[in-house]
Scaffold this active site. Structure first.
Site, PDB file in Angstrom:
ATOM      1  N   GLY D  10       0.840  -1.191   0.000  1.00 44.73           N
ATOM      2  CA  GLY D  10       0.000   0.000   0.000  1.00 44.73           C
ATOM      3  C   GLY D  10       0.872   1.237   0.000  1.00 44.73           C
ATOM      4  O   GLY D  10       1.494   1.559   1.017  1.00 44.73           O
ATOM      5  N   GLY D  12      -0.194   4.406  -1.074  1.00 43.70           N
ATOM      6  CA  GLY D  12      -1.031   5.579  -1.300  1.00 43.70           C
ATOM      7  C   GLY D  12      -0.517   6.766  -0.492  1.00 43.70           C
ATOM      8  O   GLY D  12       0.663   6.834  -0.132  1.00 43.70           O
ATOM      9  N   MET D  14      -0.820   7.606   2.620  1.00 40.35           N
ATOM     10  CA  MET D  14      -0.165   7.259   3.875  1.00 40.35           C
ATOM     11  C   MET D  14       1.065   6.381   3.634  1.00 40.35           C
ATOM     12  O   MET D  14       2.174   6.690   4.072  1.00 40.35           O
ATOM     13  CB  MET D  14      -1.146   6.525   4.805  1.00 40.35           C
ATOM     14  CG  MET D  14      -2.239   7.395   5.385  1.00 40.35           C
ATOM     15  SD  MET D  14      -1.651   8.666   6.557  1.00 40.35           S
ATOM     16  CE  MET D  14      -1.312   7.658   8.013  1.00 40.35           C
ATOM     17  N   ASP D  33       2.393  -1.862  -4.545  1.00 37.13           N
ATOM     18  CA  ASP D  33       1.112  -1.194  -4.733  1.00 37.13           C
ATOM     19  C   ASP D  33       0.551  -1.641  -6.076  1.00 37.13           C
ATOM     20  O   ASP D  33       1.309  -1.976  -6.985  1.00 37.13           O
ATOM     21  CB  ASP D  33       1.299   0.330  -4.711  1.00 37.13           C
ATOM     22  CG  ASP D  33      -0.021   1.067  -4.514  1.00 37.13           C
ATOM     23  OD1 ASP D  33      -0.336   1.427  -3.371  1.00 37.13           O
ATOM     24  OD2 ASP D  33      -0.737   1.258  -5.520  1.00 37.13           O
ATOM     25  N   ARG D  34      -0.777  -1.619  -6.164  1.00 34.67           N
ATOM     26  CA  ARG D  34      -1.385  -2.003  -7.448  1.00 34.67           C
ATOM     27  C   ARG D  34      -1.012  -1.019  -8.549  1.00 34.67           C
ATOM     28  O   ARG D  34      -1.058  -1.334  -9.727  1.00 34.67           O
ATOM     29  CB  ARG D  34      -2.911  -2.029  -7.313  1.00 34.67           C
ATOM     30  CG  ARG D  34      -3.422  -3.218  -6.511  1.00 34.67           C
ATOM     31  CD  ARG D  34      -4.931  -3.142  -6.380  1.00 34.67           C
ATOM     32  NE  ARG D  34      -5.331  -1.785  -5.948  1.00 34.67           N
ATOM     33  CZ  ARG D  34      -6.592  -1.387  -5.800  1.00 34.67           C
ATOM     34  NH1 ARG D  34      -7.577  -2.239  -6.037  1.00 34.67           N
ATOM     35  NH2 ARG D  34      -6.881  -0.167  -5.398  1.00 34.67           N
ATOM     36  N   ASN D  89      -6.745   1.465   9.594  1.00 41.50           N
ATOM     37  CA  ASN D  89      -7.735   1.786  10.615  1.00 41.50           C
ATOM     38  C   ASN D  89      -8.646   0.601  10.905  1.00 41.50           C
ATOM     39  O   ASN D  89      -9.871   0.706  10.857  1.00 41.50           O
ATOM     40  CB  ASN D  89      -8.547   3.001  10.168  1.00 41.50           C
ATOM     41  CG  ASN D  89      -7.756   4.286  10.327  1.00 41.50           C
ATOM     42  OD1 ASN D  89      -6.937   4.420  11.227  1.00 41.50           O
ATOM     43  ND2 ASN D  89      -7.996   5.237   9.434  1.00 41.50           N
ATOM     44  N   SER D 115      -1.485   7.956  13.726  1.00 40.51           N
ATOM     45  CA  SER D 115      -2.142   9.260  13.661  1.00 40.51           C
ATOM     46  C   SER D 115      -1.217  10.282  13.032  1.00 40.51           C
ATOM     47  O   SER D 115       0.001  10.158  13.116  1.00 40.51           O
ATOM     48  CB  SER D 115      -2.548   9.725  15.061  1.00 40.51           C
ATOM     49  OG  SER D 115      -3.250  10.955  14.993  1.00 40.51           O
ATOM     50  N   LYS D 169      -6.124   3.679  19.144  1.00 37.84           N
ATOM     51  CA  LYS D 169      -6.355   4.609  18.028  1.00 37.84           C
ATOM     52  C   LYS D 169      -7.846   4.915  17.896  1.00 37.84           C
ATOM     53  O   LYS D 169      -8.239   6.053  17.596  1.00 37.84           O
ATOM     54  CB  LYS D 169      -5.818   4.009  16.721  1.00 37.84           C
ATOM     55  CG  LYS D 169      -6.076   4.846  15.472  1.00 37.84           C
ATOM     56  CD  LYS D 169      -5.436   6.228  15.547  1.00 37.84           C
ATOM     57  CE  LYS D 169      -5.297   6.927  14.211  1.00 37.84           C
ATOM     58  NZ  LYS D 169      -6.414   6.867  13.306  1.00 37.84           N
ATOM     59  N   GLU D 176     -10.962  12.799  19.327  1.00 36.82           N
ATOM     60  CA  GLU D 176     -10.774  13.775  18.247  1.00 36.82           C
ATOM     61  C   GLU D 176     -12.113  14.330  17.751  1.00 36.82           C
ATOM     62  O   GLU D 176     -12.254  15.532  17.532  1.00 36.82           O
ATOM     63  CB  GLU D 176     -10.020  13.068  17.116  1.00 36.82           C
ATOM     64  CG  GLU D 176      -9.849  13.835  15.840  1.00 36.82           C
ATOM     65  CD  GLU D 176      -9.414  12.886  14.702  1.00 36.82           C
ATOM     66  OE1 GLU D 176      -8.453  12.108  14.893  1.00 36.82           O
ATOM     67  OE2 GLU D 176     -10.058  12.913  13.639  1.00 36.82           O
TER      68      GLU D 176
END
Lengths: 299, 299, 299, 299
Positions: D10, D12, D14, D33-34, D89, D115, D169, D176
């Site tokens: 991944g 992206g 992040m 990643d794709r 998440n 975070s 989290k 938050e």
């Protein structure tokens, strides 16, 4: 008068009263309970054996593992075309799962949300039903026997497919929580002004006719205040049950804002705490920035 | 049958109906209204002149400046031993102030919280009364004429001294707000699950007998859903009135937690906003830390 | 370095620290306090006599009657062109009333919301100011001495006319209540899962850098948990002050929904109750319809 | 400098930033990643093949089915002693289930709550970690590379066993939500009084130093208001994510009252509604008892 003959598992406060009401209406009931003093037969198997096909068994035992085990047992004993009715406080998603499982054996399933508490034996029970049309129609004499006098549609509703009855009952209880909290906040507002409000019980009593807030819960509060005008014998400690919690979960799942229902449940959570961890944290924070002794802080 | 003869200022929806109900019960009423089509006399002065001493004038005009000016005018016209009754939605602290002022002229004052809306003319009005014992006793035929049939104490209460009647009515309305919000949250929970709940109006209808949540407000919701099953003609825009706000102020003043009543009022505030400044701020914040386009944010 | 010479009434925790900070910045300060050990002069009159015209007197005494009486006394001693600054936690509407009264004597008035608590003497005080432009400009050396290091606009704001400073401080405190409650709810959520969360203080500590929730209040909570990791020495009993309450009143007055701020205040109310009258009423209701012993009820 | 070599699935917003930050700290990273434009290898299998044993693969893809499928695939490719880290998440209960499943193959599992959003690449990411001690210790160079500068314990915490990281989290995000709502309510309170508050952005800006409410979220709100002082370009429409909802579910499950966190989520739900079914019901009710036109009702 009906020629229905049903089985009833669970003869406690609710089930026992329902048997009484059903028999009074001419519905034949064979009841089973673990308690030999109240049971009609010795086992669930005997209950099933005593019923004419297609068999109908109404389960009225505590929601959760007990209901689950009774229904599993019944699933092994009943045959295609038979029907299980769960009248307990089951979560609607459990109904859906069970109906799916039982459908492999062609056993039908109906869920019934039952409201009315201890008053039901006399007043009748409000019924919210989920399940297949033809079975609901076949059982109508049973529902008519249990529901209150008056027009059927004011005490009975076929809400939708399996799960719908308990979903409606869940929402009913969520509303109930918030209604109770609303009256309770009003009670505290009146009770706090002893300098001005000289008759708190009388005020609630006078709301029973003509006002916008009149309701059955109000009548119950009047009764409670007649028995104990300052509620001196009662601790402000309140349990909550599954339906209230599931209501919040469903609200979250479906993005429905439920500020009063959630506030009612949180108030019950607080009522059961000896001390609040959250408020200890707030007290600690005020102490930190205000530099005051705890319990003497200002900011 | 009573030999009381009272004056009534304000013959609008509420006052007009009350005159009707009082006369039907044999109370003589002389009414004044600015509207010449409904008034019995040409002025407040004429009204006062038409009454036997000790005079009683029931004021039934919109709370706030209009009530204030009528009572001030009456204060100048009435004499020692006379009585002013304020039946409007006055704040209880205004009652206290006015009674104090009028006491200099030895004019008595009673505040009456009146519940029942447009249904009152037929069903009777729930009455919450504040004021001196002897005057309340003297006026009892008037209260009996206005209140619903049935035992007096189920539709009438002498709550306490001046201000207590409107305080009780204020709390009544605060409760009413939360009750309405509770049913409304339940409505949305049912309405949202169209896949499961096939009969939302029927579900509310079926709650009218036997259930814990049965109430007059429930009956009204059933009526509303019979007229418009999806509430398609109604906008979710809700006003609020003074009593709800004062309830919160009093709660704050007396350190009474009122989470459901406040949530009900805040929901009304939100319902009237075209866009929410607060939620714009939340959206802006999410945009700042998430780096996303507004409306596409996640964190 | 400034050539301003101001008077300061009230040399308690806040006022005393402010005198220290002002003098360190070169502002001449004559202080008065009832406590002879800390005061510079014997009376308010002596204080006024010691100041050069146009006189400036900063009042830093408890909000309410004490502030009111000091300002009334000053109003009789000062002259046209002089200035009174109220740095206490006064309600903004009181500022407006006082400024109106003092304007008859051509005495100016400035209200200052002061944040920072006991940390202010070291870190500086956040200042929110309401009042006339020219006076605010004249006093800037005083504000600069009191506010934190760094860009002026990050610790000082001239919010608007008289009342605006205390209005902003009121809102600041309302926000503060909700922020504290938010952390406190998180604390309880962590603390409740001892089976899973093995280091509650460490979790808060780790939020101090990089996370979205980092803040000064978080740092204070970390300090508190370092001193007492389970908050065992602290009772969950929390006072509230005027600003929080006024925030709700203003919200109601202006139809602003404030669900988190109100929830924070209600949580404090509950934290101070030995038993909750409202929850006694809920318990009584459940008992009535469920027919159970109180504390053993289910529905 | 570390001799760790990890895989990262991944890349992206992040994951891509994290690769950058890890490499800058000397951690060798092979990313998949794709998207062929950003990936280092052609497939997850190639990624696994490229890593030295014991292998460590950090999964940083959207929570839910995508994470589930990546971890299932990895479970089939990795060997005893290898480690999967889920930095997305994920719901903590899913972590527990997965770790249980993977333990059959002796593959270890760590969950990390991360975070910091888009700011993380520069400021570092706050890290909350759940999992076995020895693996957490082994990965410390990775955590040190990702976390903010400063003491480790101010940006990193080993919260407990598997699930604890994402639980922390989740609570972080619940807090938050409420913090954001608190500032937002304050914003609306200030914005509503344009007659008095002449500088809303300046007021928030001035809270950045010395006040009790200073925080990173406050700084972000100041930034937002500098870019758009009246938030005119932003709609008050706010999404919510899983963590907020799970926080409520956990609160309900554990009987923890969370009035501010739930209020924050409900406010988001409302913000996304074109019209509120609940408020339509309230409007309908008022119409029924008040007899008024909808939108013109009073009671």
């Amino acid at each position: 008068m009906s020629d229905l003959h049903i089985g009833l598992v669970g003869l406690g406060r609710m089930g026992g009263n329902m048997r009484t009401r059903l028999r009074a209406a001419g519905v034949e009931v064979t009841g089973y309970d673990r308690d030999p003093k109240v049971t009609d037969v010795a086992s669930v198997a005997d209950l099933v054996a005593a019923l004419p096909a297609p068999r109908t068994v109404w389960v009225m035992v505590p929601a959760g593992p007990i209901t689950e085990s009774v229904i599993t047992e019944l699933g092994g004993l009943l045959e295609a075309g038979d029907l299980i009715i769960d009248g307990g406080n089951t979560k609607f998603s459990d109904d859906m799962r069970r109906a799916e499982t039982l459908s492999a054996s062609k056993i039908d399933y109906i869920d019934v949300g039952v409201s009315g508490g201890v008053w039901g034996v006399e007043n009748g029970y409000g019924l919210m039903v989920g399940g297949p049309d033809e079975q609901v129609a076949r059982l109508m004499p049973v529902f008519d026997a249990l529901r209150p006098e008056g027009p059927r549609e004011e005490g009975f509703v076929h809400v939708g497919p399996v799960g719908a009855g308990h979903y409606a009952k869940m929402v009913h209880n969520g509303i109930e929580y918030a209604l109770m909290q609303a009256y309770a906040e009003g009670y505290e507002l009146l009770e706090k002004r002893v300098d001005l409000i000289k008759d708190v019980p009388g005020t609630f009593k006078a709301w029973q006719r003509g006002t916008v807030v009149r309701s059955w819960l109000l009548e119950l509060l009047v009764r409670a205040l007649e028995q104990d005008p300052e509620l001196g014998d009662i601790e402000g400690y309140v349990e909550d049950s599954g339906e209230g919690r599931w209501t919040i979960e469903e609200a979250i799942e479906n993005a429905v804002p439920v500020p009063t229902i959630s506030a009612s449940i949180f108030a019950r959570f607080v009522s059961r705490q000896e001390d609040s961890p959250a408020m200890k944290a707030v007290a600690a924070l005020r102490n930190q920035f205000g530099g005051h002794a705890v319990k003497k802080a200002d900011d």
